[in-house]
Design a protein around this motif. Structure first.
Motif, PDB file in Angstrom:
ATOM      1  N   LEU A 151     -11.812   8.021  -3.280  1.00 29.79           N
ATOM      2  CA  LEU A 151     -12.172   9.094  -4.175  1.00 29.79           C
ATOM      3  C   LEU A 151     -12.730  10.306  -3.546  1.00 29.79           C
ATOM      4  O   LEU A 151     -12.682  11.433  -3.790  1.00 29.79           O
ATOM      5  N   ARG A 152     -13.612  10.039  -2.450  1.00 33.97           N
ATOM      6  CA  ARG A 152     -14.544  11.113  -1.847  1.00 33.97           C
ATOM      7  C   ARG A 152     -13.731  11.811  -0.869  1.00 33.97           C
ATOM      8  O   ARG A 152     -13.685  12.832  -0.528  1.00 33.97           O
ATOM      9  N   ARG A 153     -12.654  11.104  -0.275  1.00 33.65           N
ATOM     10  CA  ARG A 153     -11.989  11.545   0.898  1.00 33.65           C
ATOM     11  C   ARG A 153     -10.596  11.817   0.704  1.00 33.65           C
ATOM     12  O   ARG A 153      -9.643  12.661   1.525  1.00 33.65           O
ATOM     13  N   GLY A 154      -9.723  11.372  -0.421  1.00 31.16           N
ATOM     14  CA  GLY A 154      -8.501  11.465  -0.724  1.00 31.16           C
ATOM     15  C   GLY A 154      -7.618  10.412   0.369  1.00 31.16           C
ATOM     16  O   GLY A 154      -6.400  10.690   0.307  1.00 31.16           O
ATOM     17  N   ILE A 155      -8.066   9.379   1.021  1.00 26.77           N
ATOM     18  CA  ILE A 155      -7.441   8.739   1.911  1.00 26.77           C
ATOM     19  C   ILE A 155      -7.031   7.332   1.249  1.00 26.77           C
ATOM     20  O   ILE A 155      -8.013   6.746   0.928  1.00 26.77           O
ATOM     21  N   ARG A 156      -5.791   7.303   1.014  1.00 27.12           N
ATOM     22  CA  ARG A 156      -5.544   5.937   0.488  1.00 27.12           C
ATOM     23  C   ARG A 156      -5.434   4.747   1.539  1.00 27.12           C
ATOM     24  O   ARG A 156      -4.868   5.201   2.585  1.00 27.12           O
ATOM     25  N   VAL A 157      -5.714   3.716   1.218  1.00 27.12           N
ATOM     26  CA  VAL A 157      -5.681   2.550   2.023  1.00 27.12           C
ATOM     27  C   VAL A 157      -5.233   1.105   1.695  1.00 27.12           C
ATOM     28  O   VAL A 157      -5.888   0.807   0.535  1.00 27.12           O
ATOM     29  N   ASN A 158      -4.002   0.805   1.964  1.00 32.70           N
ATOM     30  CA  ASN A 158      -3.476  -0.410   1.417  1.00 32.70           C
ATOM     31  C   ASN A 158      -2.870  -1.482   2.603  1.00 32.70           C
ATOM     32  O   ASN A 158      -3.169  -0.913   3.840  1.00 32.70           O
ATOM     33  N   ALA A 159      -2.684  -2.492   2.130  1.00 36.94           N
ATOM     34  CA  ALA A 159      -2.056  -3.498   3.350  1.00 36.94           C
ATOM     35  C   ALA A 159      -0.846  -3.865   2.817  1.00 36.94           C
ATOM     36  O   ALA A 159      -0.601  -4.153   1.797  1.00 36.94           O
ATOM     37  N   LEU A 160       0.050  -3.789   3.942  1.00 40.27           N
ATOM     38  CA  LEU A 160       1.360  -4.461   3.769  1.00 40.27           C
ATOM     39  C   LEU A 160       1.117  -5.912   4.307  1.00 40.27           C
ATOM     40  O   LEU A 160       0.656  -6.205   5.516  1.00 40.27           O
ATOM     41  N   VAL A 161       1.715  -6.839   3.732  1.00 43.08           N
ATOM     42  CA  VAL A 161       1.417  -8.414   4.033  1.00 43.08           C
ATOM     43  C   VAL A 161       2.680  -8.946   4.042  1.00 43.08           C
ATOM     44  O   VAL A 161       3.200  -9.623   3.220  1.00 43.08           O
TER      45      VAL A 161
END
Length: 258
Positions: free
Chosen positions: A182-192
């Motif tokens: 929300l604040r920085r526009g950086i999406r963080v996801n995990a590939l599992v």
């Protein structure tokens, strides 16, 4: 923009750790084929240079930097190379990792710590360096943490350190997504990934009992190939996954569905 255009990485810069062998090479080449210039990090510089040549043969720019993700200075240097020599920091694939198969009653605490230092703390340090670069530049980005189903389930092969590191990486993924999206526009996801043919699964494949147990848990009754992760990787890296953050994208032949 067509649906296929949303998967394009043209004009973007991707960073891939652990890019000297195995999944890291597959990931780096896939990102380049999708249009990205790529910054490669790994400890084995001779193999890293081979990956660089393959990417340049695709017509993409590439830099290869000796990187030990356990060293925060190395993490900063890799991100700086992507920014200064390729012009950006758009995608981070946190792929560097080591495995360890040993009964816990025989495990060396120092070796347990070493696995966590590379797989978990190293990934966090890379995310920090990447996040700081994105924030300083005033733009967002996409972080893909390469975890494992062994952070969610287990096999007969004793690998407490590896499982703990990959489970911890899922926790970091959730937390960074809450902090930065929300604040920085950086999406963080995990590939599992599930069990994928690679150097990392060699010990399990070599153990007849562990291999049989693992296959019995997988509805497809086979290990996956590295190329079968590419679609999921590009989804998370590109605008096609623009509404995804804090997600765990599982590619495991159905193992965790049971």
């Amino acid at each position: 923009m067509s649906v296929f255009d949303r998967f394009s990485l043209e004009g973007r810069v991707a960073i891939v750790t652990g890019a000297s062998s195995g999944l890291g090479v597959t990931f780096a080449l896939a990102l380049a084929e999708a249009g990205a210039d790529v910054a490669l990090g790994a400890r084995r510089t001779d193999l890293l240079d081979e990956t660089r040549k393959k990417i340049e043969a695709l017509g993409r720019r590439c830099v290869a930097v000796r990187t030990d993700v356990a060293d925060p200075a190395d993490c900063e240097a890799l991100v700086a190379a992507a920014r200064d020599r390729l012009g950006g920091t758009d995608v981070l694939v946190n792929n560097a990792g080591v495995g360890r198969v040993v009964p816990s009653h025989k495990d060396d605490p120092a070796e347990f710590t070493r696995v966590l230092q590379i797989n978990l703390i190293g990934a966090y340090q890379m995310a920090q360096a990447f996040g700081r670069a994105c924030i300083a530049a005033g733009h967002g980005g996409s972080i893909i943490n390469v975890s494992s189903v062994l952070g969610m389930v287990s096999t007969d092969a004793p690998q407490a350190a590896y499982s703990a590191s990959k489970a911890g990486l899922l926790g970091i993924t959730r937390d960074l997504a809450m902090q930065w999206t929300l604040r920085r526009g950086i999406r963080v996801n995990a590939l599992v990934p599930g069990l994928i043919h690679s150097d990392m699964t060699a010990a399990i494949e070599a153990d007849e009992k562990a291999a049989a147990s693992a296959l019995a848990s997988i509805p497809m009754r086979r290990l996956g190939d590295a190329d079968e992760l590419v679609g999921a990787l590009l989804l998370l890296a590109s605008d096609a996954g623009s509404y995804m953050t804090g997600s765990f994208l599982v590619v495991d032949g159905g193992w965790t569905a049971q």
